[in-house]
Enzyme design. Structure first.
Site, short mmCIF file in Angstrom:
data_model
loop_
_atom_site.label_atom_id
_atom_site.label_comp_id
_atom_site.label_asym_id
_atom_site.label_seq_id
_atom_site.Cartn_x
_atom_site.Cartn_y
_atom_site.Cartn_z
N ASN A 136 0.83 -1.21 0.00
CA ASN A 136 0.00 0.00 0.00
C ASN A 136 0.86 1.26 0.00
O ASN A 136 0.36 2.36 0.22
CB ASN A 136 -0.94 0.00 1.21
CG ASN A 136 -0.18 -0.06 2.53
OD1 ASN A 136 1.04 0.03 2.55
ND2 ASN A 136 -0.90 -0.21 3.62
N GLU A 143 1.70 4.17 7.40
CA GLU A 143 0.61 3.72 6.55
C GLU A 143 -0.01 4.89 5.79
O GLU A 143 0.05 6.03 6.26
CB GLU A 143 -0.48 3.08 7.41
CG GLU A 143 -0.03 1.86 8.20
CD GLU A 143 -0.05 0.58 7.37
OE1 GLU A 143 0.30 0.63 6.17
OE2 GLU A 143 -0.40 -0.46 7.93
#
Ligand code: GLP
Length: 242
Positions: A136, A143
């Site tokens: 991702n 993140e």
């Protein structure tokens, strides 16, 4: 940005290890930023070989790892501390007091993050930061998010990351939900960043990170702003960059 695509994983591992060993030979007290995951395993193997052949010594090197799972200690086989011991540290001459990895078992995690940043500030800037990339676009455990933290912090792992890392655990419940990670600012402060990507499953995200918009939705895209970024990819991961 300097991108090299290798026809074999072995050549990539050798080139990455040569970059690191070359730095340490030129600067024996270099500060190394180290990464975990499956990507750097072969690089650490080549570094061990260079050490065994007396090509390089890590006696004065200082190391800082990017991240650690919250709740996993040194004796847990999936802790990053355990990983580093197994793949590199116990095989080479880096003194234990020169090794830094966030302590995911600290009673006060916020204080542990501050302690880590103090150590980074004292030792830094990192001379060479080795990085993998998450599917991702995460770097360390930063993140994708509306905003990114600059410094070391506790972060919640998202479902995609937990699923990707579930292969190392017996059950999904055992996969940690949180981690301590150096922030994006800490990473970007490194003098040189070496981003390594291997395998077809990294082709899309690597292309997006390096050629797409710079956005917190893809933390690795911020590396485009780094003045000395070296990208090492195997043919599969680099397929869309050709
Ligand atoms: C992990 C780590 C990252 C790593 C990434 C990719 O969760 N926190 O530092 O770069 O995910 O891992 P792999 O190399 O196994 O694909």
């Amino acid at each position: 940005m300097n991108v090299t695509i290798f026809s074999s994983e072995h050549e990539l591992n050798e080139a990455a290890a040569q970059l690191i060993a070359g730095l340490v030979i030129a600067k024996p007290d270099a500060v190394l930023g180290l990464a975990t995951g499956s990507t750097p395993i072969g690089i650490y193997r080549e570094l061990r070989r260079a050490y065994e052949r007396n090509i390089v010594s890590f006696r004065r090197v200082r190391t800082f790892n990017l991240d650690e799972y919250v709740g996993l200690g040194e004796n847990h086989p999936q802790s990053y501390r355990h990983y580093m011991n197994e793949h590199l540290f116990r095989h080479v001459d880096v003194p234990p007091e020169n090794i830094h990895i966030p302590d995911g078992t600290a009673a006060d995690l916020a204080e542990e993050c501050r302690r880590y940043d103090r150590l980074l500030d004292q030792a830094g800037p990192i001379d060479l930061q080795l990085l993998g990339i998450g599917h991702n676009g995460h770097i360390g455990f930063n993140e994708p998010n509306g905003e990114l933290a600059s410094r070391t912090h506790v972060t919640e792992l998202n479902a995609q990351t937990r699923n990707a890392n579930a292969r190392f655990f017996q059950t999904m419940d055992e996969v940690p939900t949180h981690a301590i990670t150096m922030g994006v600012g800490d990473i970007l402060k490194a003098k040189t960043v070496v981003l390594v990507a291997k395998g077809a499953d990294k082709a899309d995200i690597l292309c997006r990170a390096l050629t797409g918009p710079i956005t917190t939705d893809c933390p690795a895209s911020l590396l485009q702003t780094h003045p000395h970024l070296i990208v090492l990819a195997d043919a599969e991961a680099g397929r869309l960059l050709r």
